[in-house]
Design a protein around this motif. Structure first.
Motif, PDB file in Angstrom:
ATOM      1  N   ARG A   1       2.115  13.258   8.225  1.00 25.15           N
ATOM      2  CA  ARG A   1       1.313  13.503   9.428  1.00 25.15           C
ATOM      3  C   ARG A   1       0.297  14.612   9.188  1.00 25.15           C
ATOM      4  O   ARG A   1      -0.869  14.503   9.568  1.00 25.15           O
ATOM      5  N   ASN A   2       0.732  15.696   8.542  1.00 29.93           N
ATOM      6  CA  ASN A   2      -0.169  16.826   8.291  1.00 29.93           C
ATOM      7  C   ASN A   2      -1.309  16.453   7.357  1.00 29.93           C
ATOM      8  O   ASN A   2      -2.397  17.032   7.434  1.00 29.93           O
TER       9      ASN A   2
ATOM     10  N   LYS B   1       0.814  -1.209   0.000  1.00 36.47           N
ATOM     11  CA  LYS B   1       0.000   0.000   0.000  1.00 36.47           C
ATOM     12  C   LYS B   1       0.855   1.271   0.000  1.00 36.47           C
ATOM     13  O   LYS B   1       0.544   2.233  -0.704  1.00 36.47           O
ATOM     14  N   PHE B   2       1.925   1.288   0.844  1.00 40.53           N
ATOM     15  CA  PHE B   2       2.679   2.541   0.960  1.00 40.53           C
ATOM     16  C   PHE B   2       3.885   2.632   0.019  1.00 40.53           C
ATOM     17  O   PHE B   2       4.316   3.732  -0.325  1.00 40.53           O
TER      18      PHE B   2
ATOM     19  N   ASN C   1       0.325   6.003   4.651  1.00 43.10           N
ATOM     20  CA  ASN C   1       1.209   5.446   3.623  1.00 43.10           C
ATOM     21  C   ASN C   1       2.481   6.288   3.482  1.00 43.10           C
ATOM     22  O   ASN C   1       3.591   5.755   3.403  1.00 43.10           O
ATOM     23  N   LEU C   2       2.318   7.589   3.468  1.00 38.91           N
ATOM     24  CA  LEU C   2       3.460   8.488   3.317  1.00 38.91           C
ATOM     25  C   LEU C   2       4.351   8.445   4.556  1.00 38.91           C
ATOM     26  O   LEU C   2       5.589   8.489   4.446  1.00 38.91           O
ATOM     27  N   ILE C   3       3.749   8.364   5.724  1.00 41.99           N
ATOM     28  CA  ILE C   3       4.528   8.283   6.965  1.00 41.99           C
ATOM     29  C   ILE C   3       5.396   7.035   6.971  1.00 41.99           C
ATOM     30  O   ILE C   3       6.604   7.092   7.257  1.00 41.99           O
TER      31      ILE C   3
ATOM     32  N   GLY D   1      12.940  14.051   7.234  1.00 39.77           N
ATOM     33  CA  GLY D   1      12.061  14.398   8.350  1.00 39.77           C
ATOM     34  C   GLY D   1      10.826  15.132   7.870  1.00 39.77           C
ATOM     35  O   GLY D   1       9.728  14.945   8.408  1.00 39.77           O
ATOM     36  N   THR D   2      10.999  15.952   6.832  1.00 37.38           N
ATOM     37  CA  THR D   2       9.865  16.685   6.271  1.00 37.38           C
ATOM     38  C   THR D   2       8.881  15.742   5.595  1.00 37.38           C
ATOM     39  O   THR D   2       7.660  15.985   5.617  1.00 37.38           O
ATOM     40  N   VAL D   3       9.374  14.660   5.013  1.00 37.61           N
ATOM     41  CA  VAL D   3       8.486  13.673   4.392  1.00 37.61           C
ATOM     42  C   VAL D   3       7.534  13.096   5.431  1.00 37.61           C
ATOM     43  O   VAL D   3       6.319  12.987   5.199  1.00 37.61           O
TER      44      VAL D   3
END
Length: 241
Positions: free
Chosen positions: A203-204, A24-25, A209-211, A196-198
């Motif tokens: 989170r935002n 999925k991610f 999946n992105l986390i 870290g920005t990824v």
């Protein structure tokens, strides 16, 4: 990994909502031309990895060179060791992430903030290690160098520095994990790029999946750099391995 995929494949499993399976991610990596973020704030995953690596390696390089020089200067005087080493001993245990607020006040949200935090996270420990390594040098080596006609500069260049470099570099490699976590924490304070920005973008956006993608890339990249440091250690400091 296979068990994770099997467990997460069931959409009714509540775990799959929080920890989606790799199938999925991982595809997120190939979406939007490998870019993460929104609009003008987006950055490619390659750029994120590169920027993070540059920040942590720059901070560690400055700390490594600075600790060698500062440690050598301290060791020249017993008074310096008596008064300066206790101060370093008080600062060294401070977690790198604790320097984040101060770094933001001094440098704002910038690359210097990340480099500064990495530097502060390893410099003091490496300086103490440098002084300790100098004390461990056998006296017979220095005496032999002197008997062969070596002056003070020659003894420092050909005996002291080669003797301490392997031990200090080994500690640098061991402190890499702390430096790696420090730079990621700094990137989560508002920088527009970096690994870290990824994670913060995920989170935002409430995007699990992105986390998880960011976490996996962080782990793989960190492991690769640790292996690279090990290769450097074996290649260039072979006489102490």
């Amino acid at each position: 990994m296979g068990a994770w995929e099997v467990i997460g494949a069931n959409p009714e499993n509540p775990i799959s909502q929080v920890l989606p399976p790799p199938s999925k991610f991982l595809p997120v990596l190939f979406e939007n031309d490998f870019k993460i973020g929104l609009g003008s704030q987006s950055a490619s995953i390659y750029q994120s990895v590169t920027v993070t690596l540059v920040r942590v390696l720059l901070g560690m390089t400055i700390a490594f060179v600075g600790s060698i020089v500062f440690g050598l200067l301290i060791s020249l005087s017993k008074w310096s060791e008596l008064f300066i080493l206790p101060i370093l001993g008080l600062i060294a245990p401070i977690a790198p992430i604790a320097w984040v607020p101060l770094a933001l006040v001094i440098f704002g949200v910038s690359n210097l903030t990340a480099v500064f935090i990495v530097f502060m996270g390893v410099f003091f420990t490496l300086t103490i290690a440098t002084v300790a390594e100098i004390k461990r040098i056998p006296d017979n080596l220095l005496i032999t160098a002197e008997n062969l006609g070596g002056g003070n500069f020659a003894r420092w260049k050909f005996v002291v520095i080669p003797a301490i470099l392997p031990g200090v570099f080994t500690l640098l490699r061991l402190n890499f994990i702390a430096a790696w976590m420090a730079v990621l924490a700094a990137e989560m304070t508002g920088l527009r790029d970096g690994l870290g920005t990824v994670v913060m973008t995920g989170r935002n956006l409430f995007n699990s999946n992105l986390i998880l993608l960011g976490i996996c890339i962080i782990g793989i990249t960190g492991f690769a750099i640790d292996r690279l440091l090990l290769v450097i250690q074996r290649r260039f400091f072979w006489w102490r391995i």
